[in-house]
Design a protein around this motif. Structure first.
Motif, PDB file in Angstrom:
ATOM      1  N   ALA A  12       0.301   4.362  -2.142  1.00  0.00           N
ATOM      2  CA  ALA A  12      -0.719   5.325  -1.734  1.00  0.00           C
ATOM      3  C   ALA A  12      -0.245   6.214  -0.590  1.00  0.00           C
ATOM      4  O   ALA A  12      -0.428   7.432  -0.632  1.00  0.00           O
ATOM      5  CB  ALA A  12      -2.002   4.593  -1.334  1.00  0.00           C
ATOM      6  N   TYR A  13       0.362   5.610   0.462  1.00  0.00           N
ATOM      7  CA  TYR A  13       0.632   6.437   1.639  1.00  0.00           C
ATOM      8  C   TYR A  13       2.109   6.723   1.894  1.00  0.00           C
ATOM      9  O   TYR A  13       2.436   7.512   2.786  1.00  0.00           O
ATOM     10  CB  TYR A  13      -0.023   5.847   2.894  1.00  0.00           C
ATOM     11  CG  TYR A  13       0.553   4.557   3.423  1.00  0.00           C
ATOM     12  CD1 TYR A  13       1.688   4.544   4.223  1.00  0.00           C
ATOM     13  CD2 TYR A  13      -0.075   3.344   3.169  1.00  0.00           C
ATOM     14  CE1 TYR A  13       2.196   3.368   4.732  1.00  0.00           C
ATOM     15  CE2 TYR A  13       0.423   2.160   3.678  1.00  0.00           C
ATOM     16  CZ  TYR A  13       1.560   2.179   4.464  1.00  0.00           C
ATOM     17  OH  TYR A  13       2.052   1.000   4.964  1.00  0.00           O
ATOM     18  N   LEU A  14       3.024   6.134   1.127  1.00  0.00           N
ATOM     19  CA  LEU A  14       4.438   6.495   1.226  1.00  0.00           C
ATOM     20  C   LEU A  14       5.081   6.343  -0.155  1.00  0.00           C
ATOM     21  O   LEU A  14       6.009   5.564  -0.349  1.00  0.00           O
ATOM     22  CB  LEU A  14       5.152   5.609   2.254  1.00  0.00           C
ATOM     23  CG  LEU A  14       6.542   6.061   2.713  1.00  0.00           C
ATOM     24  CD1 LEU A  14       6.471   7.402   3.436  1.00  0.00           C
ATOM     25  CD2 LEU A  14       7.180   5.004   3.607  1.00  0.00           C
ATOM     26  N   THR A  47      -2.351  11.189  -5.173  1.00  0.00           N
ATOM     27  CA  THR A  47      -1.659  12.480  -5.168  1.00  0.00           C
ATOM     28  C   THR A  47      -0.644  12.539  -6.308  1.00  0.00           C
ATOM     29  O   THR A  47      -0.339  11.512  -6.938  1.00  0.00           O
ATOM     30  CB  THR A  47      -0.926  12.656  -3.835  1.00  0.00           C
ATOM     31  OG1 THR A  47       0.043  11.589  -3.712  1.00  0.00           O
ATOM     32  CG2 THR A  47      -1.896  12.597  -2.661  1.00  0.00           C
ATOM     33  N   GLU A  89      -6.407   9.762  -2.441  1.00  0.00           N
ATOM     34  CA  GLU A  89      -5.070   9.222  -2.183  1.00  0.00           C
ATOM     35  C   GLU A  89      -4.172   9.278  -3.416  1.00  0.00           C
ATOM     36  O   GLU A  89      -2.959   9.082  -3.307  1.00  0.00           O
ATOM     37  CB  GLU A  89      -5.171   7.772  -1.698  1.00  0.00           C
ATOM     38  CG  GLU A  89      -5.774   7.622  -0.315  1.00  0.00           C
ATOM     39  CD  GLU A  89      -5.839   6.177   0.136  1.00  0.00           C
ATOM     40  OE1 GLU A  89      -5.630   5.925   1.337  1.00  0.00           O
ATOM     41  OE2 GLU A  89      -6.101   5.296  -0.708  1.00  0.00           O
ATOM     42  N   ARG A 117       0.830  -1.208   0.000  1.00  0.00           N
ATOM     43  CA  ARG A 117       0.000   0.000   0.000  1.00  0.00           C
ATOM     44  C   ARG A 117       0.868   1.263   0.000  1.00  0.00           C
ATOM     45  O   ARG A 117       0.360   2.386   0.035  1.00  0.00           O
ATOM     46  CB  ARG A 117      -0.930  -0.022   1.223  1.00  0.00           C
ATOM     47  CG  ARG A 117      -1.956   1.085   1.257  1.00  0.00           C
ATOM     48  CD  ARG A 117      -3.180   0.735   2.066  1.00  0.00           C
ATOM     49  NE  ARG A 117      -3.829   1.883   2.663  1.00  0.00           N
ATOM     50  CZ  ARG A 117      -4.478   2.843   2.014  1.00  0.00           C
ATOM     51  NH1 ARG A 117      -4.564   2.799   0.695  1.00  0.00           N
ATOM     52  NH2 ARG A 117      -5.030   3.845   2.661  1.00  0.00           N
TER      53      ARG A 117
END
Length: 347
Positions: A69-71, A111, A109, A66
């Motif tokens: 999306a977050y890192l 970005t 998410e 994941r």
């Protein structure tokens, strides 16, 4: 690796560990090297096995993460080189598919940093598939279709839309399975493809092992061109399923009862389109009591600013049928006849 090497049917390895890309580059390189050596040894031993007794060989390697999306800054140049080098080497021994299996939950998410991470992974020759958890927030009208549309435009192919497991501790985020079927029938349908179109898309996405056949056009451009050609707003390549022990991945169910609180009781069946372990023949029928009534779900949507009347047809969805798989997610045919024997069945 001995377990995988001695398994008669294994052809797909998914490396997760929570999140595969949380490993350092050096560690990930070592893991992939171990997978390669195992696959090479298995292929070599297979040469001495007769037709009909050969073990299935490794065809697909997936990394579950994941972090896109977050890192997304985790996707650095060294990692891209590791992915590219592994693909080039493993392709020579018959591995056909190389996939980063990620999890974008909302268009918010995606970005600019996430878009760059996606571009880098695709440049290494790996495909990216997305799986979504169908929470109450994700189940709002148009939310999942917009996410499919955005990801497709970037070269990501959607894989699964998972219903939340209906345990009591998941009450707040649980969306009833009827909503998943409603979304499938009333929203996802706009991205459905004909059999011929699905075959064409598969050809565009298929991993090429011959450098001369590799298209210079990137995956994202190919997908956008395909959608424009066929006037598709997005690609409905994902299957909406519930994933539970004793069931596996399935959305084949029938409403058989209600509790006093109005919670639905569903009888589930296994996905009949895929091969299962013989162990399922020893199991009875599977019943699930959802943890939330449709009325409670609609009230929750209302509290989020949705108009419950927009979901009025949800009451009519009392049974479901598992969708067929997009051909990319089927295993390629072997150039030999593998054994029918199934290993590692002992409990």
């Amino acid at each position: 690796m001995t377990y995988f090497e001695e398994d008669t049917q294994l052809r797909d390895i998914l490396i997760t560990g929570g999140d595969a890309l949380m490993s350092q580059n050096k560690t990930l390189r070592n893991i992939l090297e171990a997978v390669y050596r195992m696959a090479f040894r298995k292929q070599k031993v297979n040469l001495n096995r007769p037709e009909g007794e050969k073990y299935a060989e490794l065809q697909r390697v997936r990394l579950g993460s994941r972090l896109l999306a977050y890192l997304p800054m985790r996707i650095n140049d060294e990692l891209v080189d590791i992915l590219r080098e592994f693909k080039e080497k493993a392709s020579r021994i018959g591995v056909k598919q190389f996939i980063i299996q990620t999890h974008f939950q909302t268009p918010l998410e995606v970005t600019p940093e996430a878009q760059e991470a996606i571009r880098k992974v695709l440049s290494a020759g790996w495909l990216i598939t997305n799986q979504l958890v169908y929470t109450v927030a994700a189940s709002r009208r148009g939310h999942t279709t917009r996410l499919r549309q955005l990801l497709n435009s970037l070269g990501v192919v959607c894989y699964y839309t998972f219903s939340v497991k209906g345990f009591n501790e998941n009450y707040t985020v649980f969306a009833p399975n009827a909503r998943s079927i409603q979304e499938q029938q009333e929203e996802k349908c706009y991205g459905n493809m004909s059999e011929e179109q699905a075959g064409e898309l598969y050809e565009l996405l298929e991993t090429r092992t011959d450098a001369q056949q590799e298209s210079k056009e990137d995956v994202a451009s190919r997908i956008r061109r395909f959608m424009k050609k066929h006037q598709l707003p997005f690609l409905a390549t994902d299957r909406s399923v519930l994933n539970l022990p004793a069931i596996g991945k399935s959305m084949t169910f029938q409403l058989v009862g209600l509790t006093e609180e109005g919670k639905r009781i569903l009888r589930f069946e296994h996905d009949g389109t895929r091969r299962h372990s013989p162990i399922i023949n020893q199991m009875g029928q599977i019943y699930i009591v959802e943890n939330k009534s449709l009325a409670a779900y609609l009230r929750q949507l209302g509290q989020m600013g949705e108009d419950p009347e927009d979901y009025a047809s949800i009451w009519m969805y009392t049974n479901g049928e598992t969708e067929p798989r997009f051909s990319l997610y089927d295993y390629p045919e072997f150039p030999f006849q593998p054994t029918e024997a199934v290993s590692n069945l002992a409990l």
